[in-house]
Design a protein around this motif. Structure first.
Motif, PDB file in Angstrom:
ATOM      1  N   SER A   1       3.049   0.386  -8.573  1.00  0.00           N
ATOM      2  CA  SER A   1       2.434   1.058  -9.707  1.00  0.00           C
ATOM      3  C   SER A   1       2.794   2.547  -9.693  1.00  0.00           C
ATOM      4  N   PHE A   2       3.046   3.077 -10.885  1.00  0.00           N
ATOM      5  CA  PHE A   2       3.386   4.486 -11.115  1.00  0.00           C
ATOM      6  C   PHE A   2       4.691   4.916 -10.420  1.00  0.00           C
ATOM      7  N   CYS A   3       5.525   3.942 -10.040  1.00  0.00           N
ATOM      8  CA  CYS A   3       6.813   4.270  -9.419  1.00  0.00           C
ATOM      9  C   CYS A   3       7.852   4.582 -10.491  1.00  0.00           C
ATOM     10  N   ASN A   4       8.930   5.192 -10.084  1.00  0.00           N
ATOM     11  CA  ASN A   4      10.097   5.315 -10.961  1.00  0.00           C
ATOM     12  C   ASN A   4      11.027   4.159 -10.616  1.00  0.00           C
ATOM     13  N   LEU A   5      11.113   3.182 -11.518  1.00  0.00           N
ATOM     14  CA  LEU A   5      11.926   1.986 -11.252  1.00  0.00           C
ATOM     15  C   LEU A   5      13.152   1.929 -12.164  1.00  0.00           C
ATOM     16  N   SER A   6      13.542   3.068 -12.723  1.00  0.00           N
ATOM     17  CA  SER A   6      14.689   3.073 -13.649  1.00  0.00           C
ATOM     18  C   SER A   6      15.924   2.502 -12.958  1.00  0.00           C
ATOM     19  N   GLY A   7      16.507   1.509 -13.580  1.00  0.00           N
ATOM     20  CA  GLY A   7      17.747   0.935 -13.074  1.00  0.00           C
ATOM     21  C   GLY A   7      17.588   0.094 -11.816  1.00  0.00           C
ATOM     22  N   ALA A   8      16.355  -0.127 -11.377  1.00  0.00           N
ATOM     23  CA  ALA A   8      16.154  -0.912 -10.147  1.00  0.00           C
ATOM     24  C   ALA A   8      16.306  -2.407 -10.440  1.00  0.00           C
ATOM     25  N   ASP A   9      16.706  -3.140  -9.425  1.00  0.00           N
ATOM     26  CA  ASP A   9      16.886  -4.589  -9.584  1.00  0.00           C
ATOM     27  C   ASP A   9      15.797  -5.296  -8.784  1.00  0.00           C
ATOM     28  N   LEU A  10      14.852  -5.892  -9.531  1.00  0.00           N
ATOM     29  CA  LEU A  10      13.726  -6.554  -8.869  1.00  0.00           C
ATOM     30  C   LEU A  10      13.698  -8.046  -9.189  1.00  0.00           C
ATOM     31  N   ARG A  11      14.818  -8.565  -9.663  1.00  0.00           N
ATOM     32  CA  ARG A  11      14.805  -9.948 -10.162  1.00  0.00           C
ATOM     33  C   ARG A  11      14.435 -10.957  -9.088  1.00  0.00           C
ATOM     34  N   ASN A  12      14.827 -10.679  -7.859  1.00  0.00           N
ATOM     35  CA  ASN A  12      14.642 -11.713  -6.834  1.00  0.00           C
ATOM     36  C   ASN A  12      13.506 -11.416  -5.860  1.00  0.00           C
ATOM     37  N   VAL A  13      12.645 -10.450  -6.203  1.00  0.00           N
ATOM     38  CA  VAL A  13      11.527 -10.191  -5.288  1.00  0.00           C
ATOM     39  C   VAL A  13      10.557 -11.358  -5.346  1.00  0.00           C
TER      40      VAL A  13
ATOM     41  N   ALA B   1       0.795  -1.234   0.000  1.00  0.00           N
ATOM     42  CA  ALA B   1       0.000   0.000   0.000  1.00  0.00           C
ATOM     43  C   ALA B   1       0.828   1.285   0.000  1.00  0.00           C
ATOM     44  N   ASP B   2       2.005   1.255   0.606  1.00  0.00           N
ATOM     45  CA  ASP B   2       2.707   2.522   0.869  1.00  0.00           C
ATOM     46  C   ASP B   2       3.768   2.892  -0.153  1.00  0.00           C
ATOM     47  N   LEU B   3       3.973   2.068  -1.173  1.00  0.00           N
ATOM     48  CA  LEU B   3       5.083   2.346  -2.091  1.00  0.00           C
ATOM     49  C   LEU B   3       4.627   2.879  -3.444  1.00  0.00           C
ATOM     50  N   LYS B   4       3.325   2.984  -3.642  1.00  0.00           N
ATOM     51  CA  LYS B   4       2.799   3.425  -4.938  1.00  0.00           C
ATOM     52  C   LYS B   4       3.331   4.806  -5.316  1.00  0.00           C
ATOM     53  N   GLY B   5       3.777   4.923  -6.556  1.00  0.00           N
ATOM     54  CA  GLY B   5       4.180   6.231  -7.077  1.00  0.00           C
ATOM     55  C   GLY B   5       5.502   6.759  -6.544  1.00  0.00           C
ATOM     56  N   CYS B   6       6.271   5.929  -5.828  1.00  0.00           N
ATOM     57  CA  CYS B   6       7.518   6.431  -5.221  1.00  0.00           C
ATOM     58  C   CYS B   6       8.699   6.317  -6.189  1.00  0.00           C
ATOM     59  N   ASP B   7       9.791   6.937  -5.781  1.00  0.00           N
ATOM     60  CA  ASP B   7      11.004   6.920  -6.597  1.00  0.00           C
ATOM     61  C   ASP B   7      11.927   5.809  -6.084  1.00  0.00           C
ATOM     62  N   PHE B   8      12.034   4.728  -6.856  1.00  0.00           N
ATOM     63  CA  PHE B   8      12.926   3.632  -6.479  1.00  0.00           C
ATOM     64  C   PHE B   8      13.987   3.435  -7.551  1.00  0.00           C
ATOM     65  N   SER B   9      14.410   4.537  -8.174  1.00  0.00           N
ATOM     66  CA  SER B   9      15.425   4.401  -9.223  1.00  0.00           C
ATOM     67  C   SER B   9      16.733   3.903  -8.603  1.00  0.00           C
ATOM     68  N   ASN B  10      17.349   2.957  -9.291  1.00  0.00           N
ATOM     69  CA  ASN B  10      18.638   2.361  -8.895  1.00  0.00           C
ATOM     70  C   ASN B  10      18.598   1.659  -7.544  1.00  0.00           C
ATOM     71  N   VAL B  11      17.416   1.282  -7.101  1.00  0.00           N
ATOM     72  CA  VAL B  11      17.311   0.593  -5.815  1.00  0.00           C
ATOM     73  C   VAL B  11      17.400  -0.920  -6.039  1.00  0.00           C
ATOM     74  N   ASP B  12      18.158  -1.564  -5.170  1.00  0.00           N
ATOM     75  CA  ASP B  12      18.249  -3.020  -5.228  1.00  0.00           C
ATOM     76  C   ASP B  12      17.199  -3.584  -4.271  1.00  0.00           C
ATOM     77  N   PHE B  13      16.171  -4.219  -4.835  1.00  0.00           N
ATOM     78  CA  PHE B  13      15.091  -4.737  -4.002  1.00  0.00           C
ATOM     79  C   PHE B  13      15.485  -6.033  -3.290  1.00  0.00           C
ATOM     80  N   GLY B  14      16.613  -6.610  -3.663  1.00  0.00           N
ATOM     81  CA  GLY B  14      17.087  -7.832  -3.012  1.00  0.00           C
ATOM     82  C   GLY B  14      16.041  -8.914  -3.067  1.00  0.00           C
ATOM     83  N   THR B  15      15.845  -9.580  -1.947  1.00  0.00           N
ATOM     84  CA  THR B  15      14.860 -10.671  -1.913  1.00  0.00           C
ATOM     85  C   THR B  15      13.622 -10.224  -1.146  1.00  0.00           C
ATOM     86  N   LEU B  16      13.200  -9.011  -1.397  1.00  0.00           N
ATOM     87  CA  LEU B  16      11.994  -8.495  -0.741  1.00  0.00           C
ATOM     88  C   LEU B  16      10.833  -9.475  -0.948  1.00  0.00           C
TER      89      LEU B  16
END
Lengths: 401, 282
Positions: free
Chosen positions: A54-66, A31-46
């Motif tokens: 949705s509507f976030c900035n995910l440029s360069g983010a690594d979400l492979r292991n979520v 619920a709390d991450l919608k529309g946020c800026d997560f550019s270049n963030v490594d999401f790790g194993t979230l």
């Protein structure tokens, strides 16, 4: 907790793992991450049941292991590394494109890992009864991993068979020890003909009364563990011991001293049976040392796996005669046979179910490398693969190589 | 009846009322729409003023603080019993339909040779650095021939960036043309737009909301021993991203406006104008 306290905790925390940070900030990924800026963030194993980006900035983010249902509707995803499954907001064509790209990556990796190490392992096993030390080489880090695994597997298999056989014959000296010693040093840097000082240290340790073990004996790989488990289930494991040792220090001095202690320990026991040392990426010792070792025990065998530059580089005749023991050199073959080429094609055709088709032209190109270098064959195939990867389309279901 | 007197009567028929604006986080931003003089019995024009500042968060002992600002914000108009006029929206300049380009081709042997280092002097230079006696050097023919391929191209194109830009759906994007974040007053220098009153309706309203997305929050830390945000972003991008998400959540929580939109936008101000058409002309 107030916002200022949470903010202070988040910004001052040394932990950069996103899951931990979200827990500190008490943010709900659904619920709390919608529309946020997560550019270049490594999401790790979230991990969450739903991760709404949705509507976030995910440029360069690594979400492979979520792990969880990921919603990226309306998000900016330029350069983002996304998982393929369980993603809401990725169009079918995008998904197909990503699947194809990943498929080509897997094919390229598989082709890259194609080596002809089995013959090396077979040759080593065939020569294992010789008292002269055996030496073979690898030409890249990938080949090192594959060859080492193949030698481990063959040696364990052979030792296992022999133990079985000896046990059946009720032989007294039925015990075989297989000890792998690998170095934490970068093997390519280890000197081959620069061994005098080191040998002195080695010999001093060998002649001393101290038998302190300088290796970390707990180091083992998943692969070795699985092989040992297999042997435990199926054989007389108590008669075959396998230890994988890794130098605890990055110093070549301590490696040699540790090794000499170990050799001394084995020799002092004067136990029946033979001990095979698999020296994985460790620089060979000198002829002088080898003579001393043989005096200590005749039941020691050595298999060295060294980088090719160590084996093939220009070593002076003097060094060869006086310093190096008379190795049995097992050169890895690099020439492709017809069966190797067929194996290579079969390896690529394993991806048929994923939509990869090997064309007749590609097949003939691979077969035309029979009698030539395996490296050439792989290079030609990989450059063909890269050309196709550059033109992969979203619309077509299959990839024709 | 003259045209002039008819207009007077028309103006009198539509009455506009400005409802006080709601700006719950007035430290950060505020919005107000207002009626203008241009009113007929079928339409009226509205004006807009927005102001932006910063939202500060500091801990109890003032050992550190964080300042949040906005990179951009959006104004959206919602209509009840009225529509926005197709023409006359502020910041709605049509894009240029063509581009005039200038192409300059330069042939310069020296320039090209300097670039590629292909000019060679005849003879050599002695070890002492002095030219030897046979060194009557000149630019070689090779450089002269190849230099004909050298060319440069330049295009002249002028564009105007407006801090308030009209967007589809009755929206205006507000950005600062000089700064990375919004600060001060942003106000169109003419009407924001014209509102057409829908036929057969005698009352209605225009509601303007000012909102932003959490990704448009900027963060700045102030305190001597606090590492700069740029350094933090480089070293701990995850921490900074979570900090911004935390501030966004906080701004939602302290905001009485319902902010459960699908796209995560946060509404920080609302302003309304009600209109009423008097049938009897009073």
């Amino acid at each position: 907790m107030e916002i200022d306290a949470k903010l202070s905790l988040v910004l001052s925390s040394d932990k950069v793992d996103l899951q931990t940070l979200l827990e500190i900030a008490r943010l709900d990924p659904s619920a709390d991450l919608k529309g946020c800026d997560f550019s270049n963030v490594d999401f790790g194993t979230l991990e969450a049941e739903e991760i709404d980006l949705s509507f976030c900035n995910l440029s360069g983010a690594d979400l492979r292991n979520v792990r969880g249902r990921l919603n990226i509707q309306g998000a900016t995803c330029a350069g983002a590394k996304l998982p393929i499954n369980n993603v809401i907001g990725m169009s079918e064509s995008q998904k197909r494109f990503r699947l194809k790209r990943d498929l080509l990556k897997q094919v390229a990796l598989s082709a890259h890992r194609f080596y002809l190490p089995s013959r090396v392992a077979k040759d080593i096993v065939a020569h294992i009864d010789q008292k002269r030390p055996l030496v073979t080489c690898y030409r890249s880090h990938t080949e090192h991993a594959i060859v080492a695994q193949s030698i481990q597997s063959s040696l364990i298999g052979t030792c296992n068979e022999r133990v079985d056989d000896l046990y059946r014959k009720r032989a007294r000296d039925s015990r075989i020890r297989l000890i792998e010693i690998s170095s934490a040093l970068t093997p390519a840097r280890l000197p081959l003909d620069h061994g005098n000082d080191l040998d002195d240290a080695f010999l001093r340790s060998l002649q001393s009364s101290e038998t302190r073990l300088l290796f970390d004996t707990s180091v083992t790989t998943d692969y070795v563990s699985s092989v040992i488990d297999h042997i435990k289930r199926n054989s007389y494991y108590d008669r075959l011991s396998f230890q994988r040792l890794s130098a605890y220090s990055n110093s070549i001095d301590s490696l040699h001293i540790g090794l000499s202690h170990f050799v001394k320990l084995i020799a002092d026991r004067t136990s029946p049976g033979i001990t095979i040392f698999f020296m994985n990426g460790v620089s060979p010792f000198s002829n002088n040392t080898w003579t001393q070792i043989q005096r200590a025990s005749h039941n020691l065998r050595f298999v060295w796996l060294v980088p090719s530059n160590m084996l093939y580089r220009d070593i002076s005749a003097n060094v060869k005669q006086n310093l190096l023991p008379s190795f049995v050199v097992i050169k890895p073959t690099d020439l492709v046979t017809k069966s190797d080429a067929s194996d290579f094609i079969a390896r690529i055709e394993n991806y048929k179910k994923s939509g990869l088709i090997v064309s007749e032209e590609c097949r003939n190109t691979i077969l035309s490398h029979v009698g030539k270098s395996v490296a050439d064959m792989k290079n030609v195939f990989l450059s063909r693969l890269m050309r196709i990867a550059a033109n992969v389309s979203k619309s077509e279901d299959q990839i024709i190589l | 009846m003259s045209a002039n007197s008819k207009k007077q009567r028309d103006i009198a028929r539509v009455s506009l009322a400005e409802v006080p604006a709601v700006n719950p986080i007035e430290e950060l931003a505020e919005i107000e729409i207002y009626k203008t003089q241009s009113v007929t019995d079928k339409d009226f024009c509205i004006g807009l003023v927005t102001r932006f500042a910063s939202y500060g968060i500091s801990c109890e002992n003032w050992s550190y603080g964080a300042i949040s600002r906005l990179k951009e914000a959006t104004v959206k108009l919602n209509f009840e019993n009225c529509t926005i006029d197709r023409e006359g929206r502020y910041g709605d300049a049509a894009r240029p339909q063509s581009l005039s380009a200038t192409r300059t081709v330069k042939n310069s042997a020296e320039q090209f040779a300097k670039l590629h280092g292909k000019i060679s002097l005849g003879g050599g230079i002695s070890s002492a650095g002095a030219l030897t006696s046979d060194n009557r050097g000149s630019v070689s023919a090779e450089a002269g021939r190849t230099s004909s391929a050298a060319s440069t191209e330049s295009y002249d194109y002028k564009d105007t960036i407006s801090s308030i830009e009209a967007m589809p759906g009755g929206r205006w994007k507000i950005v600062d043309v000089f700064s990375d974040y919004l600060r001060g007053k942003y106000e169109p220098n003419e009407h924001l737009c014209k509102i057409n009153i829908s036929p057969d309706y005698t009352f209605g309203s225009v509601i303007a909301s000012l909102y932003f997305y959490p990704k448009d929050i900027t963060l700045e830390l102030y305190e001597n021993d606090t590492p700069s945000i740029k350094k933090l972003m480089k070293e701990k991008p995850n921490n900074v991203a979570v900090a911004k998400a935390l501030i966004a959540k906080h701004l939602k929580e302290i905001n009485p406006v319902d902010n459960n939109s699908r796209d995560g936008r946060i509404v920080i101000g609302m302003s309304r104008i009600d209109f009423k058409v008097n049938e009897d002309g009073n």
